[in-house]
Design a protein around this motif. Sequence first.
Motif, PDB file in Angstrom:
ATOM      1  N   LEU A   1       0.828  -1.212   0.000  1.00  0.00           N
ATOM      2  CA  LEU A   1       0.000   0.000   0.000  1.00  0.00           C
ATOM      3  C   LEU A   1       0.859   1.258   0.000  1.00  0.00           C
ATOM      4  O   LEU A   1       0.558   2.230  -0.711  1.00  0.00           O
TER       5      LEU A   1
ATOM      6  N   HIS B   1       2.132   2.107  -3.295  1.00  0.00           N
ATOM      7  CA  HIS B   1       1.044   2.319  -4.259  1.00  0.00           C
ATOM      8  C   HIS B   1       0.843   1.113  -5.167  1.00  0.00           C
ATOM      9  O   HIS B   1       0.615   1.249  -6.368  1.00  0.00           O
ATOM     10  N   ARG B   2       0.976  -0.089  -4.597  1.00  0.00           N
ATOM     11  CA  ARG B   2       0.720  -1.343  -5.315  1.00  0.00           C
ATOM     12  C   ARG B   2      -0.375  -2.108  -4.562  1.00  0.00           C
ATOM     13  O   ARG B   2      -0.107  -3.134  -3.935  1.00  0.00           O
ATOM     14  N   PRO B   3      -1.608  -1.634  -4.608  1.00  0.00           N
ATOM     15  CA  PRO B   3      -2.676  -2.244  -3.816  1.00  0.00           C
ATOM     16  C   PRO B   3      -3.237  -3.559  -4.370  1.00  0.00           C
ATOM     17  O   PRO B   3      -4.059  -4.190  -3.735  1.00  0.00           O
TER      18      PRO B   3
END
Length: 74
Positions: free
Chosen positions: A61, A64-66
């Motif tokens: 998270l 920014h890789r959810p």
Amino acid sequence: MRDPAHPLAAAAVDTFEHEHATFVSPLFGLPNALLTPHVAGMTGRAMATAAIRCADHIAALLAHRPGGVPVVTM
């Protein structure tokens, strides 16, 4: 073979309203019922695995890789 006196085929329960030494349940003692305290899955290995997964999710998270991270949005 199922006991005709008990219509329940099988049960596995790990959460009860009250969990203490005077535990009472109509399922207690039935050969086709598996009853465990809610903490039965809290082995050292399970807790370590859960901690690593949580850390991996937080790192994803923050980067920014959810994708694949369970996130509740309301």
